[in-house]
Design a protein around this motif. Structure first.
Motif, short mmCIF file in Angstrom:
data_model
loop_
_atom_site.label_atom_id
_atom_site.label_comp_id
_atom_site.label_asym_id
_atom_site.label_seq_id
_atom_site.Cartn_x
_atom_site.Cartn_y
_atom_site.Cartn_z
N GLU A 37 0.83 -1.21 0.00
CA GLU A 37 0.00 0.00 0.00
C GLU A 37 0.86 1.26 0.00
OE1 GLU A 37 -2.63 2.10 3.38
OE2 GLU A 37 -3.21 0.02 2.98
N SER A 38 1.96 1.26 0.77
CA SER A 38 2.82 2.44 0.88
C SER A 38 3.43 2.83 -0.47
CB SER A 38 3.91 2.23 1.91
OG SER A 38 4.68 1.08 1.58
N ALA A 39 3.73 1.85 -1.31
CA ALA A 39 4.29 2.14 -2.64
C ALA A 39 3.24 2.82 -3.51
CB ALA A 39 4.76 0.85 -3.30
N TYR A 40 2.02 2.32 -3.48
CA TYR A 40 0.94 2.94 -4.26
C TYR A 40 0.66 4.35 -3.76
CZ TYR A 40 0.17 -1.71 -6.16
OH TYR A 40 0.33 -2.92 -6.78
N GLU A 41 0.70 4.52 -2.45
CA GLU A 41 0.45 5.85 -1.88
C GLU A 41 1.50 6.85 -2.37
OE1 GLU A 41 0.64 7.99 2.45
OE2 GLU A 41 -0.39 6.06 2.37
N ALA A 42 2.77 6.47 -2.30
CA ALA A 42 3.85 7.37 -2.73
C ALA A 42 3.71 7.70 -4.22
CB ALA A 42 5.21 6.72 -2.46
N CYS A 43 3.41 6.71 -5.03
CA CYS A 43 3.29 6.93 -6.48
C CYS A 43 2.05 7.75 -6.81
CB CYS A 43 3.28 5.61 -7.22
SG CYS A 43 4.87 4.75 -7.11
N LEU A 44 0.94 7.51 -6.11
CA LEU A 44 -0.27 8.30 -6.33
C LEU A 44 -0.03 9.76 -5.93
CD1 LEU A 44 -3.19 8.56 -7.23
CD2 LEU A 44 -3.89 7.79 -4.95
N CYS A 45 0.67 9.98 -4.85
CA CYS A 45 1.00 11.35 -4.43
C CYS A 45 1.83 12.05 -5.50
CB CYS A 45 1.74 11.35 -3.09
SG CYS A 45 0.67 10.96 -1.70
N TYR A 46 2.79 11.34 -6.05
CA TYR A 46 3.63 11.90 -7.12
C TYR A 46 2.77 12.24 -8.34
CZ TYR A 46 7.28 12.47 -10.59
OH TYR A 46 8.08 12.98 -11.58
N GLU A 47 1.88 11.34 -8.69
CA GLU A 47 1.00 11.55 -9.84
C GLU A 47 0.07 12.75 -9.61
OE1 GLU A 47 0.03 10.97 -13.63
OE2 GLU A 47 1.46 9.63 -12.66
N LEU A 48 -0.46 12.89 -8.39
CA LEU A 48 -1.31 14.04 -8.07
C LEU A 48 -0.51 15.34 -8.17
CD1 LEU A 48 -3.33 12.66 -5.02
CD2 LEU A 48 -4.14 12.93 -7.38
N GLN A 49 0.72 15.29 -7.69
CA GLN A 49 1.61 16.45 -7.76
C GLN A 49 1.85 16.85 -9.21
OE1 GLN A 49 5.14 15.53 -5.57
NE2 GLN A 49 5.72 17.66 -5.29
N PHE A 55 -3.07 18.12 -2.15
CA PHE A 55 -3.41 17.02 -1.24
C PHE A 55 -2.54 17.10 0.00
CE2 PHE A 55 0.12 15.53 -3.73
CZ PHE A 55 0.91 14.87 -2.83
N GLU A 56 -3.01 16.43 1.05
CA GLU A 56 -2.21 16.21 2.25
C GLU A 56 -2.16 14.70 2.45
OE1 GLU A 56 -3.12 18.86 5.76
OE2 GLU A 56 -4.82 19.32 4.43
N ARG A 57 -1.03 14.25 2.94
CA ARG A 57 -0.79 12.82 3.11
C ARG A 57 -0.71 12.48 4.60
NH1 ARG A 57 4.47 10.03 0.27
NH2 ARG A 57 4.00 7.88 0.84
N GLN A 58 -1.31 11.35 4.99
CA GLN A 58 -1.27 10.86 6.37
C GLN A 58 -1.72 11.94 7.37
OE1 GLN A 58 -0.84 7.64 7.33
NE2 GLN A 58 -0.86 7.23 5.13
N VAL A 59 -2.92 12.46 7.15
CA VAL A 59 -3.47 13.54 7.96
C VAL A 59 -4.01 12.97 9.28
CG1 VAL A 59 -5.22 15.37 8.03
CG2 VAL A 59 -4.12 14.77 5.86
N PRO A 60 -3.50 13.47 10.42
CA PRO A 60 -4.00 12.98 11.72
C PRO A 60 -5.49 13.27 11.86
CG PRO A 60 -2.06 14.37 12.00
CD PRO A 60 -2.48 14.50 10.58
N ARG A 75 -5.32 8.10 10.94
CA ARG A 75 -4.77 8.98 9.90
C ARG A 75 -5.52 8.74 8.60
NH1 ARG A 75 -0.52 11.69 11.25
NH2 ARG A 75 0.70 11.11 13.04
N LEU A 76 -5.82 9.84 7.92
CA LEU A 76 -6.39 9.74 6.58
C LEU A 76 -5.22 9.48 5.64
CD1 LEU A 76 -8.62 12.96 6.60
CD2 LEU A 76 -9.24 10.65 7.34
N ASP A 77 -5.33 8.51 4.75
CA ASP A 77 -4.24 8.26 3.79
C ASP A 77 -3.99 9.53 2.98
OD1 ASP A 77 -3.85 5.66 4.63
OD2 ASP A 77 -5.02 4.76 3.01
#
Length: 134
Positions: A37-49, A55-60, A75-77
């Protein structure tokens, strides 16, 4: 984080969700299933950027219990454009507890729309669930 249920807010959230789905499909097309999951999260964040989507990542997400704010480790992904919660998974199948988790996050934040995205599927469209608050 509370948002009024205005037609404009819902329309904007819908538009943003379509953009996020497009970005997630791009990530899945490039990587395929089977990663963490962490790999997809990092790549999705890059794609959104790359697409200029805020976006915000790992929001408490604190819990307010009897008027007291408690940090319980939730935390919200991803929180996209302050309109959309994305909960990412890389599991064999989405279970009812995953729906419940996202619906709880929506309720606690007052946000209307969320996407549950499971990257561990042959075709990503099969792994996307759209959930609304209320």
């Amino acid at each position: 984080m509370n948002h009024k249920d205005t037609k404009d807010t819902k329309t904007l959230a819908d538009r943003v969700s379509r953009e996020v789905i497009g970005a997630a499909i791009e990530v899945h097309k490039t990587l395929g299933p089977g990663l963490l999951e962490s790999a997809y999260e990092a790549c999705l964040c890059y794609e959104l950027q790359l697409r200029g989507i805020a976006f915000e990542r790992q929001v408490p997400l604190p819990i307010v219990y009897k008027g007291v704010r408690l940090d319980c480790g939730y935390r919200l992904d991803l929180l996209v454009e302050n309109l959309l919660i994305i909960e990412l998974k890389a599991v064999e199948q989405i279970e009812p507890i995953h729906d419940a988790q996202l619906l709880t996050y929506l309720r606690l934040t007052g946000i209307w729309l969320g996407l549950l995205i499971n990257f561990n599927v042959p075709v990503l469209r099969q792994g996307i669930k759209r959930l609304v608050n209320g």
